[in-house]
Design an enzyme around this catalytic site. Structure first.
Site, PDB file in Angstrom:
ATOM      1  N   HIS A 146      57.857  25.737  37.326  1.00 57.74           N
ATOM      2  CA  HIS A 146      58.899  26.436  38.094  1.00 57.74           C
ATOM      3  C   HIS A 146      59.803  27.241  37.165  1.00 57.74           C
ATOM      4  CE1 HIS A 146      61.915  26.676  41.448  1.00 57.74           C
ATOM      5  NE2 HIS A 146      62.748  26.788  40.419  1.00 57.74           N
ATOM      6  N   GLU A 147      60.272  26.606  36.112  1.00 55.80           N
ATOM      7  CA  GLU A 147      61.185  27.281  35.182  1.00 55.80           C
ATOM      8  C   GLU A 147      60.473  28.319  34.330  1.00 55.80           C
ATOM      9  OE1 GLU A 147      64.272  26.988  35.561  1.00 55.80           O
ATOM     10  OE2 GLU A 147      64.146  25.304  36.966  1.00 55.80           O
ATOM     11  N   HIS A 150      60.722  31.492  36.234  1.00 50.08           N
ATOM     12  CA  HIS A 150      62.029  32.130  36.088  1.00 50.08           C
ATOM     13  C   HIS A 150      62.158  32.836  34.733  1.00 50.08           C
ATOM     14  CE1 HIS A 150      63.759  30.775  39.780  1.00 50.08           C
ATOM     15  NE2 HIS A 150      63.761  29.496  39.470  1.00 50.08           N
TER      16      HIS A 150
END
Length: 498
Positions: A146-147, A150
């Protein structure tokens, strides 16, 4: 209720960490060196929360952001579209889950508990301790991916990444990226939306990838593991109905339940369900085998209205019912007979019509006379003889653990496919759940920034006053936060209090 031992262990561990941290910070001798040690390693401690941050992975993120710029542009635009759709979908899903929770609270039907779309997971309560490693590793992997989304999206939009880190809150692990806020505020709302949507987009992609790997696992393992030849026993619960000298053993291959063939775990489950909801299977036995001493046993009614004729609670005999051959009134007869001798090698039947005559003479269909919902089941497994089970079929399902994968070579571990299957299932569940939860327009989640950027990108010409746009966003976030909080609170109550 939450297990007391787990609660004491978690609380005791955090109290010890917080006490040591407080003592070192208050010590005039060790304070400076301790705080310098924490800062040099990027560590931060607070009650029930430990956090680690580093810049080691910044070069990796920068390298990923330079790979095929055109493909990345299309990739993150796809994530933008998915993120907007996920915001709407997550709200619909939470509303549906809340309705299911209320329905479960107002009914006494125990089956309603498994019908919730989303469930709160509490280790030691609805997560077995044996599965915790899968849960935490899959959760951490989902957070890191997920990160990563980003970070790469931010660098592609010329936003600096200050660092990447991981944390543990109470018992739940997670990850984060620290973005340079000034750069973030200078780019357009559409660029911001690409960055904010990248996390849930990567969770969705990870979920699909794990699902595809799970689906293709038999193909990947084909050279070393075979499938379709039965369900392999990997564990037998000690003291269960399947345990014992003539029960199932680790390494046995189950190929049938009565006349229902078992080619894998799915067949095992469906066969047990079928046997639970159909009348008891009978067995074709020669008429000559019904000895007079057996056939003239006195039958009596049980409390539930069913008949029994074995009064000595024998572990080897069972009461069978049948229609006496050439009888005009067609009344049922009952006989207490040695069960293994009567059913070994015999054909399954539903009536006398299913039993053809053979060299030993005419055959009749004898049916075990059991209590309601109780079944007699022959379990065919190699290399041993039949296992005979008498009881409630779901008890047999929970007595053993099975896998579809049978090793082709003796040195291979039985649990390797089970580990891969279980881990993939957790990744699918947790990565999908992170995509849903982070898409919710809620304070402190990705959904907050996704909603704000979306409103700035779409309502500028409709609502020209920035304060009005922020007010609209605030009330939408308030509603989303209340919806998520209601789901979490009621979910926790359902898991821990009931």
């Amino acid at each position: 209720m939450i297990p007391v031992s787990l609660l004491v262990f978690v609380m005791g561990g955090w109290c010890a960490v917080y006490l040591a941290d407080t003592l070192l910070r208050s010590s005039s001798t060790h304070r400076i060196s301790y705080e310098s040690w924490l800062a040099s390693r990027g560590l931060m401690l607070s009650p029930f929360h430990v956090r680690w941050q580093t810049t080691v992975f910044n070069r990796l993120f920068a390298y990923c952001a330079r790979i095929n710029p055109r493909a990345l542009y299309l990739w993150f635009n796809g994530g933008l579209v998915f993120g907007i759709a996920a915001m709407v979908g997550s709200v619909v899903l939470l509303v549906k889950t809340l309705q299911q929770t209320f329905a479960q609270m107002t009914t006494d039907n125990p089956r309603m508990g498994g019908q919730q779309t989303l469930q709160v997971v509490v280790p030691g309560v609805n997560l077995p301790t044996s599965q915790m490693a899968y849960f935490f590793i899959a959760l951490l992997l989902s957070g890191v991916i997920h990160e990563l989304g980003h970070a790469v999206a931010a660098l592609r939009e010329q936003v600096r990444v200050n660092g990447f880190g991981m944390f543990v809150f109470v018992v739940y692990p997670g990850a984060f990226v620290d973005l340079f806020t000034t750069h973030l505020n200078l780019i357009s709302p559409t660029q911001q939306l690409r960055i904010f949507c990248a996390g849930v987009w990567h969770n969705f992609v990870l979920c699909v990838a794990a699902l595809a790997f799970l689906f293709l696992l038999p193909l990947f393992l084909f050279p070393v593991y075979s499938t379709g030849g039965g369900a392999l026993v990997t564990e037998v619960v000690q003291g269960s109905a399947a345990d014992g000298p003539r029960g199932l053993s680790v390494g046995d291959i189950v190929t049938g339940l009565e006349d229902c063939p078992v080619r894998g775990v799915e067949d095992w489950t469906s066969c047990l369900s079928h046997l639970s909801h159909t009348p008891q299977t009978g067995y074709c036995v020669p008429v000559a085998s019904l000895q007079p001493s057996w056939a003239h046993g006195r039958a009596y009614k049980r409390l539930d209205g069913t008949m029994d004729c074995c009064s000595n609670n024998s572990l080897t005999d069972l009461c069978f019912s049948y229609f006496k051959p050439q009888s005009r009134n067609k009344e049922r007869e009952y006989a207490c007979m040695p069960v293994r001798k009567m059913v070994t090698g015999t054909q399954a039947c539903r009536s006398d019509v299913d039993c053809p005559a053979h060299s030993q003479g005419a055959s009749i269909c004898v049916t075990p006379s059991l209590e309601n919902q109780t079944r007699f089941i022959r379990v065919t497994h190699t290399p041993n003889t039949h296992m005979l089970f008498v009881g409630y079929p779901p008890h047999l399902q929970y007595a053993v653990s099975l896998t579809n994968f049978v090793p082709r070579f003796g040195f291979l571990h039985l649990d390797l496919p089970v580990f891969l299957e279980t881990f993939c299932k957790y990744v699918v569940s947790l990565s999908g759940a992170l995509a849903v939860v982070n898409s919710v327009p809620c304070f402190a989640l990705d959904g907050q920034w996704m909603l704000n950027a979306l409103l700035e990108a779409t309502l500028v010409t409709v609502v020209t006053d920035r304060q009005k746009r922020e007010l609209i966003g605030f009330f939408l976030l308030l509603a989303g936060s209340a919806l998520l909080a209601a789901n979490v609170a009621l979910g926790l109550w359902m898991v821990t209090a009931r």
